[in-house]
Design a protein around this motif. Structure first.
Motif, PDB file in Angstrom:
ATOM      1  N   GLU A  57      10.678   3.503 -16.992  1.00 16.95           N
ATOM      2  CA  GLU A  57       9.370   3.540 -16.347  1.00 16.95           C
ATOM      3  C   GLU A  57       9.514   3.073 -14.896  1.00 16.95           C
ATOM      4  O   GLU A  57      10.323   2.202 -14.593  1.00 16.95           O
ATOM      5  N   PRO A  58       8.722   3.633 -13.982  1.00 14.70           N
ATOM      6  CA  PRO A  58       8.808   3.195 -12.581  1.00 14.70           C
ATOM      7  C   PRO A  58       8.356   1.748 -12.421  1.00 14.70           C
ATOM      8  O   PRO A  58       7.539   1.250 -13.205  1.00 14.70           O
ATOM      9  N   ALA A  59       8.883   1.074 -11.396  1.00 12.43           N
ATOM     10  CA  ALA A  59       8.480  -0.301 -11.112  1.00 12.43           C
ATOM     11  C   ALA A  59       7.018  -0.353 -10.687  1.00 12.43           C
ATOM     12  O   ALA A  59       6.310  -1.326 -10.951  1.00 12.43           O
ATOM     13  N   LYS A  60       6.561   0.709 -10.033  1.00 14.90           N
ATOM     14  CA  LYS A  60       5.171   0.805  -9.600  1.00 14.90           C
ATOM     15  C   LYS A  60       4.755   2.263  -9.739  1.00 14.90           C
ATOM     16  O   LYS A  60       5.517   3.165  -9.396  1.00 14.90           O
ATOM     17  N   ALA A  61       3.547   2.499 -10.237  1.00 16.83           N
ATOM     18  CA  ALA A  61       3.031   3.857 -10.373  1.00 16.83           C
ATOM     19  C   ALA A  61       1.543   3.866 -10.037  1.00 16.83           C
ATOM     20  O   ALA A  61       0.790   3.051 -10.550  1.00 16.83           O
ATOM     21  N   ASP A  62       1.168   4.753  -9.150  1.00 13.34           N
ATOM     22  CA  ASP A  62      -0.237   4.944  -8.798  1.00 13.34           C
ATOM     23  C   ASP A  62      -0.594   6.392  -9.100  1.00 13.34           C
ATOM     24  O   ASP A  62       0.123   7.313  -8.701  1.00 13.34           O
ATOM     25  N   ASP A  63      -1.703   6.591  -9.807  1.00 13.82           N
ATOM     26  CA  ASP A  63      -2.165   7.932 -10.145  1.00 13.82           C
ATOM     27  C   ASP A  63      -3.406   8.279  -9.338  1.00 13.82           C
ATOM     28  O   ASP A  63      -4.247   7.421  -9.068  1.00 13.82           O
ATOM     29  N   ALA A  74      -2.078  13.848  -9.136  1.00 11.40           N
ATOM     30  CA  ALA A  74      -0.947  13.434  -8.306  1.00 11.40           C
ATOM     31  C   ALA A  74      -0.557  12.012  -8.695  1.00 11.40           C
ATOM     32  O   ALA A  74      -1.381  11.250  -9.207  1.00 11.40           O
ATOM     33  N   SER A  75       0.701  11.674  -8.458  1.00 14.62           N
ATOM     34  CA  SER A  75       1.197  10.331  -8.764  1.00 14.62           C
ATOM     35  C   SER A  75       2.195   9.907  -7.706  1.00 14.62           C
ATOM     36  O   SER A  75       2.886  10.749  -7.118  1.00 14.62           O
ATOM     37  N   ILE A  76       2.271   8.609  -7.482  1.00 15.26           N
ATOM     38  CA  ILE A  76       3.294   8.026  -6.610  1.00 15.26           C
ATOM     39  C   ILE A  76       4.030   6.993  -7.443  1.00 15.26           C
ATOM     40  O   ILE A  76       3.430   6.041  -7.939  1.00 15.26           O
ATOM     41  N   TRP A  77       5.321   7.220  -7.618  1.00 14.88           N
ATOM     42  CA  TRP A  77       6.159   6.306  -8.402  1.00 14.88           C
ATOM     43  C   TRP A  77       7.173   5.651  -7.484  1.00 14.88           C
ATOM     44  O   TRP A  77       7.709   6.291  -6.577  1.00 14.88           O
ATOM     45  N   GLN A  78       7.479   4.388  -7.766  1.00 12.50           N
ATOM     46  CA  GLN A  78       8.540   3.691  -7.047  1.00 12.50           C
ATOM     47  C   GLN A  78       9.556   3.128  -8.026  1.00 12.50           C
ATOM     48  O   GLN A  78       9.187   2.530  -9.043  1.00 12.50           O
ATOM     49  N   TYR A  79      10.815   3.359  -7.706  1.00 16.96           N
ATOM     50  CA  TYR A  79      11.949   2.792  -8.439  1.00 16.96           C
ATOM     51  C   TYR A  79      12.755   1.933  -7.473  1.00 16.96           C
ATOM     52  O   TYR A  79      12.722   2.149  -6.259  1.00 16.96           O
ATOM     53  N   HIS A  80      13.479   0.973  -8.020  1.00 21.68           N
ATOM     54  CA  HIS A  80      14.305   0.096  -7.185  1.00 21.68           C
ATOM     55  C   HIS A  80      15.788   0.280  -7.517  1.00 21.68           C
ATOM     56  O   HIS A  80      16.172   0.323  -8.690  1.00 21.68           O
ATOM     57  N   PHE A  81      16.590   0.412  -6.455  1.00 28.45           N
ATOM     58  CA  PHE A  81      18.052   0.460  -6.539  1.00 28.45           C
ATOM     59  C   PHE A  81      18.579   1.561  -7.464  1.00 28.45           C
ATOM     60  O   PHE A  81      19.470   1.324  -8.276  1.00 28.45           O
TER      61      PHE A  81
END
Length: 132
Positions: A57-63, A74-81
């Protein structure tokens, strides 16, 4: 009998050709590449389910939803490293922007993605946008 054999061979060739072509599509690759260029080139061939299967799962997800609806458009996902630069160093954050279930933009960020830099802008490394 001769024609029946010929038809059987043609059907077999078409079947094998379709299987071979299916194996070459990015979405059927076993793993999503993590090097920045290969990642940008391949990521739009993977859906959200396959991305989660590899990276979790992404560290942060905005829908983004249509007003008055529960449908996510639409979605914005953030992953780290998860991605490496050409020199082998890791980007602290990778942002994936989706329309429906397809990645339409990738942003590599050299911070955790939560705070703007001193000039009010995210410290982003622009990348090529995947072909739609």
């Amino acid at each position: 009998m001769k024609y029946l054999t010929l038809i059987g061979l043609v059907v077999a060739q078409i079947s094998f050709a379709n299987v071979a072509m299916a194996d070459e599509t990015p979405g059927n690759q076993a793993k999503i590449p993590t090097g920045e260029k290969d990642f940008v080139d391949a990521i739009n061939g993977f859906d959200k389910t396959k991305i989660i299967a590899q990276f979790g799962e992404p560290a942060k997800a905005d829908d983004v939803r249509i007003k008055g609806s529960s449908k996510v458009v639409a979605s914005i996902w953030q992953y780290h490293f998860i991605n490496t630069a050409a020199d082998g160093s890791y980007y602290e954050t990778t942002e994936l922007d989706f329309i429906d279930d397809k990645v339409v933009q990738v942003v590599f960020i050299n911070n955790d993605g939560s705070e703007p830099s001193d000039d009010g802008q995210k410290n982003e490394m622009p990348t090529a946008k995947p072909d739609l």
